[in-house]
Write a protein that holds these residues in place. Sequence first.
Motif, short mmCIF file in Angstrom:
data_model
loop_
_atom_site.label_atom_id
_atom_site.label_comp_id
_atom_site.label_asym_id
_atom_site.label_seq_id
_atom_site.Cartn_x
_atom_site.Cartn_y
_atom_site.Cartn_z
N ASN A 1 0.85 -1.19 0.00
CA ASN A 1 0.00 0.00 0.00
C ASN A 1 0.89 1.24 0.00
O ASN A 1 1.76 1.38 0.87
CB ASN A 1 -0.89 -0.01 1.24
CG ASN A 1 -1.98 1.06 1.18
OD1 ASN A 1 -1.80 2.11 0.59
ND2 ASN A 1 -3.10 0.77 1.81
N PRO A 2 0.70 2.15 -0.96
CA PRO A 2 1.61 3.32 -1.04
C PRO A 2 1.33 4.39 0.01
O PRO A 2 2.15 5.31 0.16
CB PRO A 2 1.34 3.85 -2.46
CG PRO A 2 -0.09 3.47 -2.74
CD PRO A 2 -0.29 2.14 -2.04
N ASP A 3 0.23 4.32 0.71
CA ASP A 3 -0.16 5.40 1.62
C ASP A 3 0.22 5.07 3.07
O ASP A 3 -0.14 3.99 3.58
CB ASP A 3 -1.67 5.65 1.55
CG ASP A 3 -2.10 6.17 0.19
OD1 ASP A 3 -1.22 6.63 -0.56
OD2 ASP A 3 -3.30 6.11 -0.12
N PRO A 4 0.90 5.98 3.75
CA PRO A 4 1.20 5.76 5.17
C PRO A 4 -0.04 6.04 6.03
O PRO A 4 -0.98 6.71 5.59
CB PRO A 4 2.31 6.78 5.45
CG PRO A 4 2.03 7.89 4.48
CD PRO A 4 1.48 7.22 3.24
N ILE A 5 -0.03 5.54 7.25
CA ILE A 5 -1.12 5.81 8.19
C ILE A 5 -0.86 7.16 8.85
O ILE A 5 0.23 7.39 9.40
CB ILE A 5 -1.20 4.71 9.27
CG1 ILE A 5 -1.38 3.34 8.61
CG2 ILE A 5 -2.35 4.99 10.23
CD1 ILE A 5 -2.63 3.20 7.78
N PRO A 6 -1.82 8.09 8.80
CA PRO A 6 -1.61 9.40 9.43
C PRO A 6 -1.33 9.26 10.93
O PRO A 6 -1.89 8.38 11.59
CB PRO A 6 -2.93 10.13 9.19
CG PRO A 6 -3.53 9.44 7.99
CD PRO A 6 -3.11 8.01 8.11
#
Length: 246
Positions: free
Chosen positions: A189-194
């Motif tokens: 998944n390219p998106d980090p966890i905020p």
Amino acid sequence: MKQIVARGALAGLLAGVVAALVSVLIVERPMRAALVIEDARPAAPGARGGDLFSRPTQVVGGMVAAVVVAVLIGIVFAVVYRWVAERVHRQSAFARSLHLAAVGFAAIVLLPMVKYPGNPPGVGDPDTVDQRTNMYLSLIAAGLVLAVLAHWAYRALAKRNWPGPMRGVVAAGGAIVLAGVALAVWPANPDPIPPDVPAALLWQWRLASLFELAALWAALGVGFGLLVDSSARRWAAGQRAAVAPT
């Protein structure tokens, strides 16, 4: 075929109701907590404030969507069941339905969720939605291919007179190994966890979402099995009569 499809649609309707109830009773709590975090963030430049629909309206719309999608899944489930029933004769209709539901859940839900677990609102870059959707759908397609390959392997071993338990172990084991390869090969998944999303909330959402889908597939397998298996219906009627007050 029309009767099978009609029963699939009815089983899907019942499964959709179950999933909708789970969504309201279990998934809605982490959903609201995630929305609070999302609303507390500074608005992006040029973004429009406020939601088009109120939260109660969104909840009702989500329940309706869950039922509609479940009915469509039930119809496809019935068609696949008919194809399987013509090739697998040693199981009862009820057992075939449960088996097919378990395979569907593993291929369509469990495999992609292991690689791409669900995230609550406010997690994920809008610019990567298409990329993440394509990765998720491609892994579902891979899971379905693995399910078909496992079925073919089981039938091929049956023609060689392998014992039933051994056929199941080899076919399932091969599918698990290939699933592990797929999980390793597919991109992350390219998106980090905020940082403002607590880990507890993140996993509460993921487990609740998984439970909702598990409830849908379990209800679909049991409901369709009862609808197509007369002996299972008689057993269920006997159980209800046994617990009914006299």
